[in-house]
Structure formats: C-alpha cells, structure tokens
Design a protein around this motif. Structure first.
Motif, short mmCIF file in Angstrom:
data_model
loop_
_atom_site.label_atom_id
_atom_site.label_comp_id
_atom_site.label_asym_id
_atom_site.label_seq_id
_atom_site.Cartn_x
_atom_site.Cartn_y
_atom_site.Cartn_z
N ALA A 174 0.98 -1.24 0.72
CA ALA A 174 -0.16 0.09 0.00
C ALA A 174 0.78 1.38 0.07
CB ALA A 174 -1.12 0.25 0.83
N THR A 175 0.24 2.33 -0.37
CA THR A 175 1.54 3.36 -0.90
C THR A 175 1.68 4.02 0.83
OG1 THR A 175 -0.42 3.88 -2.72
CG2 THR A 175 1.47 6.35 -1.66
N ALA A 176 0.77 3.85 1.73
CA ALA A 176 0.68 4.24 3.16
C ALA A 176 1.84 3.65 3.84
CB ALA A 176 0.31 4.04 3.45
N VAL A 177 2.68 2.74 3.52
CA VAL A 177 3.81 1.55 3.35
C VAL A 177 4.45 1.90 2.38
CG1 VAL A 177 5.36 -0.11 4.35
CG2 VAL A 177 2.76 0.25 4.76
N SER A 178 4.50 1.81 1.59
CA SER A 178 5.73 1.86 0.01
C SER A 178 6.72 2.81 0.31
CB SER A 178 5.41 1.50 -1.28
OG SER A 178 4.82 -0.07 -0.72
N VAL A 179 5.69 4.38 0.00
CA VAL A 179 6.72 5.30 -0.44
C VAL A 179 7.42 5.77 1.17
CG1 VAL A 179 5.80 8.08 -0.14
CG2 VAL A 179 4.52 6.20 -1.72
N PRO A 180 6.98 5.74 2.11
CA PRO A 180 8.01 6.02 3.38
C PRO A 180 8.85 5.72 3.61
CG PRO A 180 6.18 5.94 3.82
CD PRO A 180 5.57 5.48 2.88
N CYS A 181 8.39 4.80 3.12
CA CYS A 181 9.37 3.38 3.13
C CYS A 181 10.75 3.22 2.29
CB CYS A 181 8.98 1.94 3.29
SG CYS A 181 10.20 0.90 3.15
N MET A 182 10.48 3.40 0.73
CA MET A 182 11.51 3.95 -0.58
C MET A 182 12.34 4.77 0.11
SD MET A 182 9.88 4.98 -3.94
CE MET A 182 8.06 3.78 -3.70
N PHE A 183 11.11 5.94 0.83
CA PHE A 183 12.65 7.52 1.36
C PHE A 183 13.43 7.07 2.06
CE2 PHE A 183 9.99 8.45 -2.32
CZ PHE A 183 10.86 9.68 -2.93
N SER A 184 13.07 6.00 2.94
CA SER A 184 13.47 6.66 3.92
C SER A 184 14.63 5.69 4.37
CB SER A 184 12.73 5.40 5.26
OG SER A 184 12.71 3.95 5.47
N THR A 185 15.71 4.95 5.76
CA THR A 185 17.00 5.13 5.61
C THR A 185 17.05 3.40 6.03
OG1 THR A 185 17.30 5.41 8.02
CG2 THR A 185 18.39 6.85 5.75
N MET A 186 15.87 3.08 6.56
CA MET A 186 15.52 1.32 7.34
C MET A 186 15.49 0.20 6.11
SD MET A 186 12.46 2.56 9.93
CE MET A 186 11.95 4.00 9.18
N GLY A 187 14.78 0.45 4.77
CA GLY A 187 14.30 -0.47 4.19
C GLY A 187 13.18 -1.80 5.04
N HIS A 188 12.45 -3.02 3.99
CA HIS A 188 11.44 -3.62 4.12
C HIS A 188 12.05 -3.95 5.61
CE1 HIS A 188 8.60 -6.29 3.67
NE2 HIS A 188 9.85 -7.11 3.88
N ASP A 189 12.60 -4.82 5.69
CA ASP A 189 13.13 -5.91 6.94
C ASP A 189 13.19 -5.18 7.95
OD1 ASP A 189 12.91 -7.88 4.93
OD2 ASP A 189 15.91 -7.70 5.07
N ASN A 190 13.20 -3.77 7.73
CA ASN A 190 13.42 -3.17 9.19
C ASN A 190 12.41 -1.97 9.44
OD1 ASN A 190 16.02 -4.38 10.26
ND2 ASN A 190 16.70 -3.38 8.66
N TYR A 191 11.43 -1.87 8.74
CA TYR A 191 11.07 -0.60 8.44
C TYR A 191 10.05 -0.66 9.72
CZ TYR A 191 7.34 2.74 7.02
OH TYR A 191 6.36 3.89 6.42
#
Length: 560
Positions: free
Chosen positions: A281-298
C-alpha cells in the motif's frame, strides 16, 4: 384504546442474535475460506468441519456480552454493524484482509479516493447488511436486568457457558484447528469484527499512544562528494513514483500485450525485471523507499518521526521539488518545496475529481527554471489507482476494449477488467516517455536521469483477490512485484563512465527492491554521507574506476 407496543426482548437473546448475525452473515468470507481449505484436503473430520460456525458463534457471545449494558449496547453494536457491513463488502468483493496495515491505508485514504469505491451495489450492500440491522436494533425494545447484581451474574453466566463449550470443542478438535490455522494464518485476519477492531486499536495505539518519540534527523553530514561533473554540467533527475502498477502487466517485463510501446522506442531505457516493493500500500511503500530503514527493518512510526531522502539530498545543496498527483507523499516531502495538483487548476487534464498524469508536464519547465544547481524532482503519479481504473486514462488512450467504466470491478468480465487496467499501464508508459522526452530536451544543459518505480502492485481477481493492501507475508506476487525503468542521457553515462553492458545485465538478471532507491538517488546526485550504501546504489557497480575513486576518497561515503 391501548397503543400497540412490541414485547421487550431479553438482552441475552439480543446478544445471541447479534452473534448469530455476525457468524452467518458478516463472517461469510472466513467460513467460505475455511471450507474451501478443507475441500482441498484428502480427508477431514466431519465434526471438525461442522464445529466452525459454533466456534464463531460462541466466541462472539463471549466478546459481545461485556458490551450489553443498557446505555452502551445499542450505540456500540450499531457502530459495529455499520463498520462490519463495510468491511464485509471489502473482504468479499475485493479479497481485502484487515489488519493494522490495512487500517492505516484506510485512514490515510483521501475523500476522492474513498468516493471511487461508492457505487450502487456497494450502497445496497451497506443498506441491507448494515443499515437495516441497525434500524431494527434501534427500534427493538430490550429488557435489561432489574438490579446490578442480576446483571453481573447474568453476564458472568453468558460468558462462562460459551467458554466451557469452546473448551469442549478445543479438546475434541484442537489439533485440527492448530493444523489449519498454522498453515493458513490469514484466516485469523478474516474473522469479523475481531480483525478490523484489533487492527484499528493497533493502528491508533501505534499512531497516537506509542508515537511519543523525538524527531530524528538523517544524513546531517550530507554533502556533494564531487563538486562538479567532469563535463561541467549539473544533474537533473526525475524520480517518478508510480501507483499500483504491477510488473506482470508490463510488456517490458515479459507481458504479451503491447503496454510498453512508448518506452520501447527510447534508446537506452532499461526495464528492470526483478524488483520488489517495500509494502502493498502507498502508506507503507512511499515512506519506506524514502527512508534509511528498508523493508526488513521498516517502522512506520520511526519514518513519520524522521527526515527522508528528500531532506538528505537538500542538505547536500541539491535543489529539490515534489510534484503530487496521487494521495499525498505520506510524510516523505513534508519539508520539501512541493505542489499538489488540483483538478480545478488544470481542466484540460482533469475531470471527475481526478487528473490524468500528463498534468505532470504542465509548468514543469518553469519549475525547473526556478531551481538552481543540481536538481531532483520527484513526481508522484496517479498511475493505475483503482478501483476506478477507467478514470486514469483519457479517451484517446482507451486502447484495449471493451473496458470497464465502473467502480464495482468485480461485476465486470475478466476481459473488461484486464483491458481497463492494461490501459492504465499503457498510459503510464506514455507519460514516462513524455518525461524522458522532456529530459532529452535538457541534455545540452544537464546530465539527465529518470528513475521510475511503482509503489506496489495490484490483484485483478487472481485467487479471488482484487486491489492491493494484503499483509506482506500473505501478499501474492501481483502485489509485490513492481516495474522499474531507468534512463540516462549520454552526458550522464559518459560523466560516470557507465558500462552499458553491465547496466543491461543488472536490469535483466539482478534482484532489486525499494531498498535500492535511497542510495541510488544519493549516488546520482553525488551526495556523500554515512547513510549512503554503495551496495544498494544500482549505478555504483557499473561506474568506471576513475569516478568511483573520486567518491571513495570521501571519508563520509560508507562502502558497506
């Protein structure tokens, strides 16, 4: 003459009636799924199969009884019936699974998007399964206990008797339930109202109770490692965030239909074959890809209380700008100069409360001219946002027919649904080609780059699922495998010494995800910082040694 009045109904029978309604009507989805699972087994205990509705009924009685007090019962269950009807429609018609992530997606949906789900069928469903039961409950005369003691004792019995019965069923069929539940964990997320109530509680707890954290800055050491490119040109990058595009429907990713006809004409444009989204969902993917955390640690709370990629790039002295045509940047652009495109401002591109993505080109030259030095412009597309796919492309791009000009997509034929969705993918391809053309017109002044990636994919009825937002661990490939394109000007490629064969091999054979976006953009914009990761920069391994040496002499560039 005496006035007619209905006899009062004991509150316990009302609770049992509500539990029965939730079991047989609002839990139709989970029961159907449960029996389909049993049907696929070689054998199963008939008693176990017959016990499932009773488990739901008894469990509902236990959960509902504490809310059966006089001034609480009717408003509480009216709200539960209304929300249950809405959730039930979404689960049955679209295969949506409600958990905290889905609740987050619902809460952050803007009014325009929410309105796209409204149609005659959804309205009738809501009236019949939610509205009418609420009216009946409101008009029903209820008899409550005469004393507090009787009320407490009666409710204790109402809870204890079902618990004893549930214990008996557990003794008989615990191994069966454990086996089915362990192998089909999504079943637990389909039980109403536990699924959406628990998801809502978890969302608000995480969003408003557990979110008292200090704001975190990121990349405070950011600076440009190479002050100017070898050819003397600044860099102009378009970072294009797609919406709801799945790789399975993109011709450049092996799809048989002509949905990539515009970008395939562009020399040097690369379609990456194996790219995974951070969320569904956008609410997860957009802030995730612009963060330093990445999928595993988001962690969404950490992302909301942290700076984003746009902040880090800006700290290095790069001009940044965000252009929005979807449902918002989800915090990624909160401190970035931005514009949200409104339909009333662009009547030539907009209608029915939404804008076609060609609107991104409007005013783009002026916006580029208003920036200085190296420039990063993020364009957030409307893309293939459903369920009103037909609103995402103009009539002249209605290529695949017959399409599905309605929001209740489950009532379209599969051919119509696929045609409509494929039209959105084809139109997005057209928009990408126009953005590349615009960058090509600037390549005498700039080293130009375009990176396109979709935020998540979409289900079109596969396995009975529609739309997106499934829990990631259960999500089908259609919701997590996304398209990604990269195009660079000759000036950029020559400046970095890019090995074209290397880049083509990466596009065809490499495995990438949203995790790569952060460091790739930093690399393109020549930003050195400890949060840069060379192994996640998609260009780094294909750049020549001279350019890499210039970057790696910077002590702030992490080489991990």
């Amino acid at each position: 003459m005496s006035r007619f009045s209905l006899p009062r109904i004991d509150y316990r029978f009302v609770i049992i009636g509500l539990a029965l309604y939730f079991t047989l009507v609002l839990n139709w989805k989970v029961l159907g799924h449960f029996y389909s699972i049993l049907g696929a087994l070689e054998s199963y205990d008939l008693g176990f199969a017959a016990s499932a509705p009773f488990v739901l009924l008894l469990g509902s009685v236990v959960l509902f009884t504490p809310f059966s007090f006089k001034y609480l019962m009717k408003p509480f269950f009216a709200l539960l019936l209304i929300t249950g009807a809405l959730a039930n429609y979404a689960m049955i018609k679209y295969g949506i699974v409600f958990d905290r992530g889905m609740i987050e997606n619902v809460v952050e949906t803007n009014p325009g998007e929410a309105g796209s789900y409204l149609n005659l069928q959804s309205a009738m469903w809501f009236v019949v399964t939610g509205g009418i039961p609420v009216v009946l409950l409101a008009l029903m005369p209820v008899r409550y206990p005469e004393t507090i003691l009787r009320g407490v004792m009666g409710r204790m019995v109402m809870i204890m008797v079902p618990l004893v019965m549930l214990g008996g069923l557990a003794g008989l069929y615990f191994k069966d339930y454990a086996s089915v539940g362990r192998n089909n964990k999504v079943l637990g997320k389909e039980v109403a109202p536990v699924n959406y109530v628990a998801g809502t509680v978890k969302y608000f707890k995480r969003r408003y109770v557990s979110s008292k954290m200090a704001f975190r800055t990121v990349g405070d050491d950011a600076h440009q490692t190479v002050a100017i490119s070898a050819n003397g040109k600044p860099t102009l990058m378009f970072l294009v965030i797609g919406e709801t595009a799945r790789a399975q429907s993109v011709q450049a990713n092996g799809y048989a239909r002509p949905t990539s006809v515009f970008t395939q004409k562009i020399p040097g444009l690369l379609a990456f074959q194996n790219v995974r989204s951070c969320g569904t969902a956008t609410a997860v993917s957009v802030p995730c890809m612009f963060s330093t955390m990445g999928h595993d640690n988001y962690n969404g709370e950490v992302a909301r209380h942290s700076e984003s990629l746009m902040d880090v790039v800006a700290k290095a002295g790069v001009s940044v700008f965000w252009k929005e045509n979807d449902e918002g940047c989800k915090g990624a652009c909160d401190r970035t100069p931005s514009v949200e495109l409104r339909p009333k401002d662009f009547p030539e591109f907009c209608g029915n409360g939404t804008c076609h993505d060609e609107v991104m080109l409007a005013g783009l030259d002026e916006q580029i001219a208003g920036m200085s030095g190296d420039k990063l412009i993020t364009l957030h597309l409307m893309g293939s946002h459903g369920p009103t796919y037909y609103k995402r492309y103009p009539d002249e791009h209605r290529f695949f027919t017959p399409d599905c000009p309605r929001s209740d997509i489950e009532n379209c034929t599969q051919e119509e649904l696929v045609n409509t969705y494929d039209n959105t993918i084809r139109y997005t391809d057209f928009v990408i080609s126009k953005l590349v053309e615009r960058l090509q017109s600037y390549q005498d002044q700039y080293n130009t780059v375009l990176l396109y990636v979709s935020d998540h994919g979409e289900s079109l009825g596969e396995s009975g699922m529609y739309l997106h937002g499934a829990p990631y661990m259960f999500a089908p490939d259609e919701q997590t495998h996304v398209p990604m394109f990269i195009w660079t000007s000759n000036g950029f490629a020559n400046d970095r010494g890019l090995n074209n064969t290397c880049m083509r091999d990466q596009a065809q054979k490499g495995s990438f995800s949203h995790d790569n976006v952060f460091s790739t953009v930093l690399g393109v914009m020549r930003v050195g910082t400890t949060v840069y990761r060379k192994d996640q920069d998609m260009f780094a391994s294909c750049e020549n040694a001279t350019y890499q040496a210039a970057r790696e002499t910077d002590p702030n560039v992490a080489d991990n």
